[in-house]
Write a protein that holds these residues in place. Structure first.
Motif, PDB file in Angstrom:
ATOM      1  N   LYS A  95      26.456   0.026 -17.365  1.00  0.00           N
ATOM      2  CA  LYS A  95      27.106   0.682 -18.497  1.00  0.00           C
ATOM      3  C   LYS A  95      26.079   1.567 -19.200  1.00  0.00           C
ATOM      4  CE  LYS A  95      30.248  -1.607 -20.931  1.00  0.00           C
ATOM      5  NZ  LYS A  95      30.869  -2.420 -22.015  1.00  0.00           N
ATOM      6  N   LYS A  96      26.410   2.848 -19.361  1.00  0.00           N
ATOM      7  CA  LYS A  96      25.489   3.825 -19.957  1.00  0.00           C
ATOM      8  C   LYS A  96      25.537   3.753 -21.484  1.00  0.00           C
ATOM      9  CE  LYS A  96      27.421   7.249 -17.752  1.00  0.00           C
ATOM     10  NZ  LYS A  96      27.744   8.569 -17.215  1.00  0.00           N
ATOM     11  N   HIS A  97      24.434   3.300 -22.065  1.00  0.00           N
ATOM     12  CA  HIS A  97      24.249   3.289 -23.516  1.00  0.00           C
ATOM     13  C   HIS A  97      22.787   2.942 -23.807  1.00  0.00           C
ATOM     14  CE1 HIS A  97      24.154  -1.071 -23.434  1.00  0.00           C
ATOM     15  NE2 HIS A  97      25.363  -1.110 -22.911  1.00  0.00           N
ATOM     16  N   ASP A  98      22.409   2.969 -25.067  1.00  0.00           N
ATOM     17  CA  ASP A  98      21.012   2.699 -25.433  1.00  0.00           C
ATOM     18  C   ASP A  98      20.825   1.339 -26.113  1.00  0.00           C
ATOM     19  OD1 ASP A  98      22.203   3.237 -27.846  1.00  0.00           O
ATOM     20  OD2 ASP A  98      20.884   4.882 -28.403  1.00  0.00           O
ATOM     21  N   ARG A  99      21.667   0.362 -25.781  1.00  0.00           N
ATOM     22  CA  ARG A  99      21.565  -0.969 -26.383  1.00  0.00           C
ATOM     23  C   ARG A  99      21.054  -2.011 -25.394  1.00  0.00           C
ATOM     24  NH1 ARG A  99      26.620   0.560 -27.067  1.00  0.00           N
ATOM     25  NH2 ARG A  99      27.446  -1.248 -25.959  1.00  0.00           N
ATOM     26  N   LYS A 100      20.290  -1.618 -24.394  1.00  0.00           N
ATOM     27  CA  LYS A 100      19.797  -2.567 -23.403  1.00  0.00           C
ATOM     28  C   LYS A 100      18.855  -3.583 -24.056  1.00  0.00           C
ATOM     29  CE  LYS A 100      21.701  -0.495 -19.798  1.00  0.00           C
ATOM     30  NZ  LYS A 100      23.092  -0.783 -19.589  1.00  0.00           N
ATOM     31  N   ALA A 101      18.656  -4.701 -23.397  1.00  0.00           N
ATOM     32  CA  ALA A 101      17.830  -5.799 -23.908  1.00  0.00           C
ATOM     33  C   ALA A 101      16.417  -5.336 -24.233  1.00  0.00           C
ATOM     34  CB  ALA A 101      17.798  -6.946 -22.908  1.00  0.00           C
ATOM     35  N   PHE A 102      15.917  -4.364 -23.471  1.00  0.00           N
ATOM     36  CA  PHE A 102      14.615  -3.756 -23.763  1.00  0.00           C
ATOM     37  C   PHE A 102      14.640  -2.318 -23.269  1.00  0.00           C
ATOM     38  CE2 PHE A 102      14.198  -6.170 -19.801  1.00  0.00           C
ATOM     39  CZ  PHE A 102      13.742  -5.205 -18.920  1.00  0.00           C
ATOM     40  N   PRO A 103      13.823  -1.464 -23.854  1.00  0.00           N
ATOM     41  CA  PRO A 103      13.836  -0.045 -23.472  1.00  0.00           C
ATOM     42  C   PRO A 103      13.567   0.146 -21.979  1.00  0.00           C
ATOM     43  CG  PRO A 103      12.537  -0.381 -25.460  1.00  0.00           C
ATOM     44  CD  PRO A 103      12.869  -1.749 -24.928  1.00  0.00           C
ATOM     45  N   GLY A 104      14.368   0.975 -21.353  1.00  0.00           N
ATOM     46  CA  GLY A 104      14.191   1.279 -19.939  1.00  0.00           C
ATOM     47  C   GLY A 104      14.740   0.240 -18.977  1.00  0.00           C
ATOM     48  N   MET A 105      15.420  -0.766 -19.488  1.00  0.00           N
ATOM     49  CA  MET A 105      15.963  -1.793 -18.598  1.00  0.00           C
ATOM     50  C   MET A 105      16.981  -1.187 -17.651  1.00  0.00           C
ATOM     51  SD  MET A 105      17.949  -5.325 -19.459  1.00  0.00           S
ATOM     52  CE  MET A 105      18.162  -6.533 -18.162  1.00  0.00           C
ATOM     53  N   LYS A 106      16.859  -1.549 -16.367  1.00  0.00           N
ATOM     54  CA  LYS A 106      17.839  -1.135 -15.375  1.00  0.00           C
ATOM     55  C   LYS A 106      17.817  -2.112 -14.215  1.00  0.00           C
ATOM     56  CE  LYS A 106      15.125   2.751 -14.685  1.00  0.00           C
ATOM     57  NZ  LYS A 106      14.833   4.071 -14.220  1.00  0.00           N
ATOM     58  N   ALA A 107      18.906  -2.178 -13.507  1.00  0.00           N
ATOM     59  CA  ALA A 107      18.973  -3.009 -12.311  1.00  0.00           C
ATOM     60  C   ALA A 107      18.303  -2.262 -11.161  1.00  0.00           C
ATOM     61  CB  ALA A 107      20.431  -3.314 -11.977  1.00  0.00           C
ATOM     62  N   ASP A 108      17.842  -3.015 -10.179  1.00  0.00           N
ATOM     63  CA  ASP A 108      17.177  -2.404  -9.023  1.00  0.00           C
ATOM     64  C   ASP A 108      18.171  -1.711  -8.095  1.00  0.00           C
ATOM     65  OD1 ASP A 108      14.329  -3.430  -9.397  1.00  0.00           O
ATOM     66  OD2 ASP A 108      15.528  -5.254  -9.573  1.00  0.00           O
TER      67      ASP A 108
END
Length: 183
Positions: A136-149
């Protein structure tokens, strides 16, 4: 929820990605995972309940030896907003020195996934990678730059269901990705 409300949610929903698009995304994910992990004898953990559909579609596409297990960690239950992390079933297999792949339906804010990854690292996994059908595209991830592999589809910031994601416990069983009207 009564049956009419459940049916109405689907009838009014916006289809963001149909079955064919989800199948193509799963094919791409499988190719990427195979390229990265085919020589690592990975331990794959399916995150219940959301990861069931994703894993059921993804794992048969992985044509190399792997071990499959499950864990159950949730912040949602039957709610539409996340709360405190609740471990219903912790991982049980020995992860020491293993490559671990976490399979789930969605990376939303990522608090659950981050906690699972940290837990696996603390149990001695040599690497922990993650695969999600939807980011899901937004800026509320658990930490900055978090993404799945490994990510199948990038989706707008709406309340989603389908392909393992649910609306108040229902509609996980559809393969397409839908957004609730107005949410």
């Amino acid at each position: 929820m009564n049956r009419d409300e459940i049916l109405n949610v689907m009838q009014e929903a916006d289809c963001l990605h149909g079955d064919a698009e989800v199948h193509a995304a799963l094919d791409r994910m499988a190719a990427d995972i195979a390229e990265t992990m085919k020589h690592r004898n990975p331990l794959c953990y399916v995150v219940l309940n959301g990861g069931i559909i994703a894993a059921g579609q993804l794992l048969p596409r992985l044509r190399f030896p792997l071990e499959v297990s499950y864990l159950h960690a949730t912040r949602y239950g039957d709610k539409t907003q996340g709360g405190r992390l609740n471990w219903k079933v912790k991982p049980t297999e020995d992860m020491t020195g293993r490559s671990v792949l976490i399979i789930d339906d969605i990376l939303d804010e990522g608090n659950t996934l981050a906690a699972i990854i940290e837990y696996c690292r603390a149990q001695g996994a040599s690497e922990v990678l993650s695969a999600v059908v939807v980011n899901k595209k937004h800026d509320r991830k658990a930490f900055p730059g978090m993404k799945a592999d490994f990510v199948g589809l990038e989706v707008e910031d709406r309340f989603l269901f389908g392909c393992g994601m649910d609306y108040k416990g229902f509609w996980r069983n559809t393969l397409g990705i839908y957004a609730v009207k107005g949410l």
